[in-house]
Design a protein around this motif. Structure first.
Motif, PDB file in Angstrom:
ATOM      1  N   ALA A 101       0.809  -1.213   0.000  1.00 21.73           N
ATOM      2  CA  ALA A 101       0.000   0.000   0.000  1.00 21.73           C
ATOM      3  C   ALA A 101       0.840   1.260   0.000  1.00 21.73           C
ATOM      4  N   LYS A 102       2.078   1.178   0.454  1.00 25.48           N
ATOM      5  CA  LYS A 102       2.906   2.365   0.556  1.00 25.48           C
ATOM      6  C   LYS A 102       4.289   2.111  -0.023  1.00 25.48           C
ATOM      7  N   ALA A 103       4.915   3.183  -0.469  1.00 31.53           N
ATOM      8  CA  ALA A 103       6.310   3.092  -0.881  1.00 31.53           C
ATOM      9  C   ALA A 103       7.177   3.030   0.368  1.00 31.53           C
ATOM     10  N   GLY A 104       8.452   2.816   0.154  1.00 24.85           N
ATOM     11  CA  GLY A 104       9.373   2.706   1.275  1.00 24.85           C
ATOM     12  C   GLY A 104       9.803   4.054   1.823  1.00 24.85           C
ATOM     13  N   ALA A 105      10.882   4.022   2.580  1.00 21.30           N
ATOM     14  CA  ALA A 105      11.367   5.218   3.252  1.00 21.30           C
ATOM     15  C   ALA A 105      11.985   6.203   2.267  1.00 21.30           C
ATOM     16  N   GLU A 106      12.093   7.448   2.699  1.00 23.28           N
ATOM     17  CA  GLU A 106      12.770   8.466   1.901  1.00 23.28           C
ATOM     18  C   GLU A 106      14.269   8.207   1.873  1.00 23.28           C
ATOM     19  N   ILE A 107      14.879   8.563   0.741  1.00 22.57           N
ATOM     20  CA  ILE A 107      16.321   8.385   0.538  1.00 22.57           C
ATOM     21  C   ILE A 107      16.893   9.715   0.076  1.00 22.57           C
ATOM     22  N   THR A 108      17.948  10.167   0.727  1.00 19.28           N
ATOM     23  CA  THR A 108      18.667  11.361   0.287  1.00 19.28           C
ATOM     24  C   THR A 108      20.146  11.023   0.215  1.00 19.28           C
ATOM     25  N   ASP A 109      20.698  10.957  -0.970  1.00 16.86           N
ATOM     26  CA  ASP A 109      22.059  10.479  -1.170  1.00 16.86           C
ATOM     27  C   ASP A 109      23.135  11.540  -0.973  1.00 16.86           C
ATOM     28  N   VAL A 115      15.186  14.199  -3.110  1.00 19.28           N
ATOM     29  CA  VAL A 115      14.678  13.171  -2.212  1.00 19.28           C
ATOM     30  C   VAL A 115      14.034  12.073  -3.047  1.00 19.28           C
ATOM     31  N   LEU A 116      14.357  10.828  -2.743  1.00 14.35           N
ATOM     32  CA  LEU A 116      13.793   9.676  -3.447  1.00 14.35           C
ATOM     33  C   LEU A 116      12.865   8.902  -2.525  1.00 14.35           C
ATOM     34  N   LEU A 117      11.977   8.124  -3.127  1.00 16.96           N
ATOM     35  CA  LEU A 117      11.181   7.155  -2.391  1.00 16.96           C
ATOM     36  C   LEU A 117      11.448   5.782  -2.979  1.00 16.96           C
ATOM     37  N   SER A 118      11.571   4.796  -2.113  1.00 18.68           N
ATOM     38  CA  SER A 118      11.784   3.429  -2.556  1.00 18.68           C
ATOM     39  C   SER A 118      10.459   2.832  -3.008  1.00 18.68           C
ATOM     40  N   ILE A 119      10.447   2.283  -4.209  1.00 17.91           N
ATOM     41  CA  ILE A 119       9.237   1.715  -4.801  1.00 17.91           C
ATOM     42  C   ILE A 119       9.365   0.196  -4.815  1.00 17.91           C
ATOM     43  N   PRO A 120       8.367  -0.528  -4.301  1.00 22.67           N
ATOM     44  CA  PRO A 120       8.462  -1.986  -4.210  1.00 22.67           C
ATOM     45  C   PRO A 120       8.327  -2.668  -5.565  1.00 22.67           C
ATOM     46  N   ALA A 121       8.857  -3.867  -5.667  1.00 21.34           N
ATOM     47  CA  ALA A 121       8.622  -4.689  -6.852  1.00 21.34           C
ATOM     48  C   ALA A 121       7.151  -5.084  -6.892  1.00 21.34           C
ATOM     49  N   GLY A 122       6.686  -5.465  -8.062  1.00 20.84           N
ATOM     50  CA  GLY A 122       5.285  -5.869  -8.207  1.00 20.84           C
ATOM     51  C   GLY A 122       4.913  -5.963  -9.667  1.00 20.84           C
ATOM     52  N   SER A 123       3.637  -6.071  -9.952  1.00 18.18           N
ATOM     53  CA  SER A 123       3.169  -6.134 -11.336  1.00 18.18           C
ATOM     54  C   SER A 123       1.925  -5.276 -11.487  1.00 18.18           C
ATOM     55  N   PHE A 124       1.641  -4.880 -12.727  1.00 19.98           N
ATOM     56  CA  PHE A 124       0.491  -4.020 -12.995  1.00 19.98           C
ATOM     57  C   PHE A 124       0.127  -4.106 -14.462  1.00 19.98           C
ATOM     58  N   THR A 125      -1.005  -3.517 -14.809  1.00 18.31           N
ATOM     59  CA  THR A 125      -1.421  -3.415 -16.201  1.00 18.31           C
ATOM     60  C   THR A 125      -1.045  -2.046 -16.726  1.00 18.31           C
ATOM     61  N   MET A 126      -0.192  -2.017 -17.740  1.00 23.79           N
ATOM     62  CA  MET A 126       0.296  -0.768 -18.315  1.00 23.79           C
ATOM     63  C   MET A 126      -0.513  -0.416 -19.556  1.00 23.79           C
TER      64      MET A 126
END
Length: 341
Positions: A101-109, A115-126
């Motif tokens: 339901a949610k993306a991961g934690a914020e990332i600042t390199d 600022v980035l957000l970690s996006i989980p693996a998964g599948s969808f209809t494009m």
């Protein structure tokens, strides 16, 4: 002629510069140069031009330079009507899995890094079987590994950090006056320069998102026309049909509108966003593994998400368009991504 008709009332000098670059011997060269001179003179006097009539027609961006003479693009003037005729509820052609339901934690390199957000693996209809032909066929895509993507579009301040380091070109303040607004009037090639600098500065493998990754992140686990549902709703996107705090002259500050369910801002509206892929007229034979769909010597790249100058028809999650990779346009910007490692 199609290109000229789409920009003839513009108040952005870059639109006429794009015409001159693509058609140096075109019928409207003299008029385009005169418009540029007039707009620059008005800018020097501090005048604020009115919103162009063309931008009030829900007509989308100009026909992409350097592609107008090639295969037909999704015709800007007709695309909104085609979308408006779509059923209120569009069932996906392929059932999507249920990502987290949610993306991961914020990332600042790094201090200058977006600022980035970690996006989980998964599948969808494009894509969509009920919209523009370029969005067909709807097809199953598997995002096999997590990745990170910008929480916001790259801002003027972040671009200027690269320019201050003498790694990126200094952009006109006329198109980019607000440090907190999305940087715009940048080409795909410009985005590559910024990404190269960002990777060197942070030590991380920065890149543009692939088109599949971009749509996966934009949908954020949804399968409706917009990430918020089947109908336009106020306050969800920075577009001319989307409610306050929209203004005609320029996009607002990043993050001024509601984020999608994964916490990403301005995936609809604000500025069109460059992605990694080469343009293809449809998704026939598109990869199913979310990798970039490239081509040898590709010069035409995909942009996604619509801009503040478009209407609701361009805010749907499947909407896509194209531009020559070397052309700067006042509606085009980008956000960054990288692998999660």
């Amino acid at each position: 002629m199609t290109f000229w008709e789409s920009i003839k009332d513009s108040t952005h000098a870059s639109d006429y510069e794009a015409y001159l670059k693509s058609y140096p011997k075109g019928k409207f060269v003299a008029l385009a140069q005169a418009r540029i001179d007039r707009l620059r003179a008005a800018g020097a006097k501090g005048a604020t031009p009115a919103e162009p009539a063309a931008a009030n027609k829900a007509s989308g961006p100009a026909t992409p330079p350097a592609t107008a003479a090639r295969e037909p693009a999704p015709v800007p003037a007709s695309k909104p009507e085609a979308k408006a005729a779509a059923p209120a509820v569009v069932a996906p052609a392929v059932a999507a899995s249920a990502p987290p339901a949610k993306a991961g934690a914020e990332i600042t390199d790094c201090p200058a890094c977006p600022v980035l957000l970690s996006i989980p693996a998964g599948s969808f209809t494009m894509g969509s079987n009920s919209s523009d032909v370029s969005e067909k066929p709807a097809h199953a895509v598997s995002v096999r590994a997590p990745f990170a993507i910008g929480k916001y579009e790259v801002t003027v301040a972040q671009w200027n950090a690269c320019a201050d380091a003498n790694a990126c070109p200094r952009l006109s303040a006329a198109s980019n006056p607000s440090p907190a607004a999305p940087v715009r009037d940048v080409s795909w090639d410009d985005a590559q320069v910024y990404i190269k600098w960002l990777a060197a500065t942070s030590g991380k493998p920065y890149r543009l998102a692939t088109e599949a990754e971009w749509e996966y992140a934009a949908r954020a686990g949804t399968s409706t026309r917009y990430w918020w549902g089947e109908q336009m709703a106020a306050g969800k996107a920075n577009c001319k049909d989307c409610g306050s705090p929209w203004r005609a002259e320029a996009p607002g500050k990043v993050g001024s509108f509601a984020p999608n369910p994964w916490g990403l801002y301005d995936m609809s509206g604000s500025v069109w966003e460059w992605v990694a892929d080469c343009w293809h007229n449809s998704y026939k034979d598109a990869p199913s593994d979310a990798k970039a769909w490239d081509a040898p010597a590709c010069s035409v790249r995909v942009i996604r998400g619509g801009s503040w100058r478009e209407g609701a028809a361009y805010m749907v999650s499947s909407s896509r368009f194209k531009y020559d990779a070397s052309v700067r346009h006042s509606q085009n910007g980008f956000r960054v991504a990288r692998d999660s490692r």
